[in-house]
Scaffold this active site. Structure first.
Site, PDB file in Angstrom:
ATOM      1  N   ASN A 429     -35.228  -6.768  21.487  1.00 52.39           N
ATOM      2  CA  ASN A 429     -33.843  -7.494  22.368  1.00 52.39           C
ATOM      3  C   ASN A 429     -34.888  -8.214  23.520  1.00 52.39           C
ATOM      4  OD1 ASN A 429     -31.326  -7.454  24.222  1.00 52.39           O
ATOM      5  ND2 ASN A 429     -32.676  -7.224  25.762  1.00 52.39           N
ATOM      6  N   GLU A 430     -34.472  -9.683  23.113  1.00 52.26           N
ATOM      7  CA  GLU A 430     -35.004 -10.645  24.121  1.00 52.26           C
ATOM      8  C   GLU A 430     -35.891 -11.492  24.194  1.00 52.26           C
ATOM      9  OE1 GLU A 430     -32.992 -10.230  27.567  1.00 52.26           O
ATOM     10  OE2 GLU A 430     -30.944 -10.354  26.906  1.00 52.26           O
ATOM     11  N   ASN A 431     -36.888 -10.164  23.909  1.00 52.97           N
ATOM     12  CA  ASN A 431     -38.744 -10.307  24.335  1.00 52.97           C
ATOM     13  C   ASN A 431     -39.026 -11.744  23.474  1.00 52.97           C
ATOM     14  OD1 ASN A 431     -38.250  -8.056  25.096  1.00 52.97           O
ATOM     15  ND2 ASN A 431     -39.616  -6.710  23.958  1.00 52.97           N
ATOM     16  N   ARG A 521     -26.419 -10.232  31.589  1.00 50.30           N
ATOM     17  CA  ARG A 521     -27.939 -11.433  30.991  1.00 50.30           C
ATOM     18  C   ARG A 521     -28.924 -11.336  32.480  1.00 50.30           C
ATOM     19  NH1 ARG A 521     -29.433 -11.813  27.471  1.00 50.30           N
ATOM     20  NH2 ARG A 521     -27.181 -12.275  26.626  1.00 50.30           N
TER      21      ARG A 521
END
Length: 536
Positions: A429-431, A521
């Site tokens: 997730n989002e890395n 976010r």
């Protein structure tokens, strides 16, 4: 090797556990007490049951109970045992949260440092006739993670505590949507398994439609004790059976079974969800040694990522039919996940259905949910996207973390890949986004951040263990971007293929890349680096 060919016996060791606090900032009211412990469970559950701590969800109690994550804890129980004729006696932990030393009758038999995997150890040389004492001593997770962070070097992350340095649920250290618990405990079942000759160590199932029928393929791995002997592996599904013989020197083999007629499994809103009972049996002659049961559904899954004049789509097709994905993130339903049972999973997932949703994305900062979760998704037609458990941080690739990541990933791919509801495995997730756009490269200055996991290890393991499952390097992710991608695929309407291989962003039947994240976010900005000042 024992000549007694009898079925594996599993005895759960869930009774009589006691819990005591060890070193750490323990309140005087707790320091000298012994608590009855629930297994599976965790420290918070036991202290709450004894009215020893306030509810961490209320008022400022999250901070008032933070000392639990700075404290060592020890679980102890006793059980009776006598020789049963089996050659092997395995102590099996389905989950330990997280850093623990296990002792049987005073002898250390296991050291764990990963919440996201199981452990098995042969303890036949440590058992005694009569009363046996089993102890699980947990190290406080906060100081342990801080020490590992110093060893690995600072990594950017959005929160103070170095959750990237320990294989423990990231959100147990707190997130923008939930409380921090830093809990410890024997959070999944523990058992003593007795067996002889051989046992089923791993089953990789794949069910695929073939015209009006279906084919079930089982790749079976066996563990043997002592000298080898020929073994029969029997695959059954709704009556029909197929048999494969493993020679004395074989540990892995494949058995296939064809069913003349099957009904297709569909996502919610597109049809029914018929499930078929599958059983794998291991035998010597007419004597069964063990079995593995699972339910499968027959369907095809493909992701269309062929670029066209409008851009790059990410469209899901099930059984050749386009599916309008209406999805949400799934975070742990409780900050103490051990309190969530099957009925609660079913209630939540039915609520999702009632909201006209058809996909849940198991977010990478939480846990690999238990079988009950995925079973309910199979029954309801709720599609699942499963993140590997990496979220919003740069992760070290050095040992021993590297080997722990591979061990947990192998286990979870095998465990989850047979579920018909599973349509995507995602690296993080989002890395990748963080590395590219959040200034991580400057902070890292060449240090590892997880690229090996997302672009090499995970796709290789998926290809080896479950090639029918689609893998994405991360979320959000653009298949038209400059970072390495896999080949694109076009949907098939023949019903004969499994899944396409692709590197998609968040599911959407529309165009371009949408995104999916746990909670609100997390904005780019100067990250927290290094260990937390929170220490005993």
């Amino acid at each position: 090797m024992s000549t007694s060919h009898t079925t594996l016996m599993r005895r759960e060791l869930h009774d009589g556990w006691q819990l005591v606090a060890g070193s750490g900032p323990v309140p005087e009211s707790i320091a000298d007490r012994t608590f009855a412990a629930t297994v599976p469970g965790c420290v918070h559950v036991d202290l709450l049951a004894a009215d020893a701590i306030p509810d961490p969800y209320l008022d400022n109690n999250e901070a008032a109970t933070a000392w639990i994550g700075l404290t060592d804890w020890t679980y102890t129980t006793t059980f009776e045992w006598k020789a049963d004729g089996h050659a092997r006696q395995d102590l099996v932990f389905d989950g330990l949260d997280t850093v623990a030393t296990v002792r049987l009758n005073g002898a250390p038999v296991l050291h764990s440092q990963n919440q996201h995997r199981s452990y098995r150890v042969d303890v036949r040389d440590h058992l005694v006739e009569g009363t046996n004492t089993l102890e699980v001593a947990f190290s406080a997770p906060i100081p342990w993670a801080n020490a590992r962070s110093l060893e690995y070097g600072a990594r950017p992350r959005p929160y103070p505590l170095p959750y990237e340095a320990i294989r423990k649920s990231a959100c147990s250290f707190g997130w923008d949507w939930g409380i921090a618990t830093y809990t410890s405990g024997i959070w999944r079942p523990v058992a003593l398994e007795s067996w002889s000759v051989a046992r089923i160590a791993e089953v990789r199932l794949h069910a695929a439609p073939t015209g009006t029928g279906g084919r079930v393929t089982a790749t079976v791995v066996v563990e043997r004790d002592g000298d080898g002997t020929d073994l029969d592996v029997v695959l059954r599904a709704e009556g029909p059976a197929a048999v494969a013989t493993f020679a004395a020197d074989e540990a892995t083999g494949v058995v296939e079974l064809t069913l003349p007629e099957v009904a297709l499994w569909w996502p919610a809103g597109y049809g029914e969800q018929p499930l078929y009972e599958v059983r794998v049996e291991l035998a010597v002659g007419d004597q069964e040694l063990g079995r593995h049961d699972h339910r499968v559904g027959f369907r095809t899954v493909e992701w269309d990522t062929r670029p066209d004049e409008e851009g790059t789509p990410f469209a899901l097709y099930v059984n050749g039919k386009p599916v309008l994905v209406k999805g949400v993130n799934w975070i742990p339903d409780d900050a103490l996940p051990v309190r969530v049972d099957r009925s609660r999973y079913e209630r939540r997932l039915r609520q999702a259905l009632a909201a006209n949703l058809n996909l849940v994305r198991v977010w990478g900062g939480g846990i690999y949910e238990p079988e009950e979760f995925y079973d309910v998704c199979d029954e309801l037609g709720m599609l699942t996207w499963q993140d590997f458990l990496f979220a919003c941080s740069a992760y070290p690739e050095e040992e021993p973390l590297r080997s722990e990541v591979e061990a947990e990933t192998r286990e979870q791919i095998v465990r989850l890949a047979a579920h018909p509801s599973l349509v995507l495995l995602c690296g993080n997730n989002e890395n990748v986004w963080g590395h590219e756009d959040w200034g991580w490269k400057t902070y890292l200055d060449g240090a590892t951040w997880g690229a090996y996991y997302y672009f090499e290890l995970f796709p290789a393991l998926v290809e080896e263990l479950a090639p029918h499952v689609t893998y994405s390097h991360g979320s959000p992710f653009s298949p038209a971007g400059s970072i390495r991608t896999r080949r694109h695929t076009a949907p098939s309407t023949s019903g004969s293929s499994g899944t396409g291989r692709t590197t998609p962003p968040t599911p959407s039947i529309g165009r371009a890349s949408s995104r999916s994240s746990g909670g609100r976010r997390l904005r780019p900005g100067p990250p927290c680096v290094g260990p937390s000042p929170m220490s005993p």
